[in-house]
Write an enzyme that holds these catalytic residues in place. Structure first.
Site, PDB file in Angstrom:
ATOM      1  CE  LYS A 240      -3.727  -1.893   2.912  1.00 33.75           C
ATOM      2  NZ  LYS A 240      -4.910  -1.633   2.086  1.00 33.75           N
ATOM      3  NE  ARG A 314     -11.375  -9.580  -1.609  1.00 32.15           N
ATOM      4  CZ  ARG A 314     -11.744  -8.602  -2.433  1.00 32.15           C
ATOM      5  NH1 ARG A 314     -12.179  -8.877  -3.644  1.00 32.15           N
ATOM      6  NH2 ARG A 314     -11.670  -7.344  -2.026  1.00 32.15           N
TER       7      ARG A 314
END
Length: 461
Positions: A240, A314
């Site tokens: 990120k 997820r």
């Protein structure tokens, strides 16, 4: 702050809650001295305004609190809380002006006004204590406040002190408090027990990945809560940028929310069989970190192509959901700080949720309004299923194009749920970006009160 109401006290200071435009009506029947004092101090009922009215002896006789206009109140989750910190350290009671239909939520906001995160700096907030109105369910409201405080504390704690091991420790403290049973699968044992994606996501970190499994209750319908416990998310090899990494201590917000909700359920002794599953990992960068275009095989047997290592939540949820689904629970709920797309769609105030069960959705929405815990139903949109099918594997963890990111993530998770009688997924933010009454900047519960209030209707309790 213990987040409890004060005992009934005949000497508690009376509070009169007065809306804008209602001051003159309230003054009718008051003494000339009171009327003169109110007018001299130009009290108009403005939201959050307070006015102490002295007795003839100079002591406090009562306090007026401005309740503003209906339009102002709808913009604040807990309007009364805007005045709480102005009341000093005294015991108060509501004497007039608080509508019955908001008494419970306003009492909750009063308790939450006492929250402050002081682990590293400062001291707990000292606020006025409230003798709760007679029509408020004291135990329920106190328990909601206590569960919310737990959630906030967990999220606010930085990853240096809230890694997977510390999250496990927090779950054990909660389990011990309510005589729940807890089992934790750690490190390479995850592979042995067929949780390959939890292991893969967390294997590069110093703190071993783990699956926390807590059970409580022996009778009643089965309720399983699954919370994303990514204690810090660098993004992995798809690292990120700094601006996006700054709040990643809150990426375990799903776990914090299900633990807060579990506290509420157990403290209220709801007649359910509760299971809490938390895949706790750090998404770190090292030589053994998983890579873009790796293909992982999940617990369920579905293969997943990795097209972005920053879509790791997820993956860990998928293994936990597959485990939960094997028991065919009556209600299965996942909570996760899963996608930035959800924040783009609805902002930080609303918690989007997905379910195919209209009755569950209606109960959640109704309870959300009652308990000032706003949620918004989003669709499991069938035409987008093809977006999560890469061709080279069963599933794609990060479809290209950036369209419908929250929906495609929810569809991805639904692939791992086949047997549960009802399933709902919450894509929460878990953070208050700017301070508001009863909601200081920092970690935040989103969805637990809405869920708690809906459980009796959903599970026929």
């Amino acid at each position: 702050m213990t987040f409890v109401f004060a005992p009934e006290d005949a000497d508690a200071l009376p509070l009169h809650i007065i809306g804008s435009g209602d001051v003159e009506d309230w003054l009718e029947g008051q003494s000339e001295t009171v009327c003169a004092w109110v007018k001299a101090n130009d009290f108009t009922g403005q939201l959050g305004a307070t006015l102490l009215i002295p007795s003839a002896a100079g002591d406090a006789e009562m306090i007026l609190i401005g309740y503003g206009t209906a339009e102002q109140r709808v913009r604040h989750r807990f309007p009364l809380a805007s005045a709480v910190k102005k009341l000093g350290e005294r015991t108060c009671k509501i004497a007039s002006g608080l509508p019955d239909d908001v008494a419970s939520t306003e009492a909750l906001g009063w308790l939450l006004s006492g929250y402050s995160f002081t682990k590293y700096h400062g001291k707990p907030s000292d606020i006025a204590q409230l003798s709760a109105p007679a029509n408020v369910p004291l135990k329920k409201v106190e328990t909601m406040a206590q569960g919310e405080a737990l959630t906030r504390d967990l999220i606010n704690t930085p990853a240096s002190d809230m890694g997977p091991d510390a999250l496990e420790a927090a779950a054990r403290v909660l389990a011990d408090a309510f005589n729940a049973v807890i089992e934790v699968t750690t490190g390479d044992a995850l592979l042995e027990r067929n949780f390959p994606m939890i292991h893969t996501v967390g294997r590069a970190a110093d703190h071993e990945p783990r699956l926390i499994d807590m059970r409580w209750g022996k009778t009643g319908p089965t309720l399983t809560l699954v919370g994303k416990g990514v204690c810090f998310d660098t993004g992995g090899l798809n690292i990120k940028p700094g601006g996006s990494m700054g709040l990643m201590k809150k990426d375990m917000g799903g776990a914090a929310n299900v633990l807060g909700l579990a506290h509420m359920i157990m403290a209220l002794d709801l007649p359910v069989q509760l299971r809490v599953l938390i895949p706790a990992v750090e998404n770190a960068i090292a030589g053994n970190a998983f890579r873009p275009q790796d293909i992982l095989t999940s617990r369920k047997g579905l293969t997943v192509e990795i097209n972005n290592t920053d879509a790791e939540g997820r993956l860990v949820l998928a293994d936990a959901l597959a485990l939960a689904d094997e028991e065919t629970p009556d209600l299965l709920i996942s909570m996760a700080t899963l996608t930035g797309a959800a924040r783009v769609a609805v902002g930080p105030d609303l918690a989007p949720f997905y379910t195919d069960d209209d009755a569950v959705a209606a109960a959640m929405s109704k309870s959300a309004t009652q308990w000032a815990d706003p949620v918004w139903r989003m669709p499991f949109w069938q035409p987008y299923e093809t977006m999560i099918e890469p061709g080279i594997a069963d599933l794609d963890n990060a479809p290209k194009g950036g369209m419908a990111g929250s929906i495609t993530a929810a569809l991805f998770l639904r692939r791992f749920v086949e047997n549960a009688k009802s399933f709902a997924h919450f894509d929460i933010y878990g953070w208050q970006p700017a301070s508001a009454p009863a909601r200081p900047k920092g970690g935040l519960g989103q969805g637990p009160r809405a869920i708690l209030g809906a459980l009796p209707e959903i599970l026929n309790l």
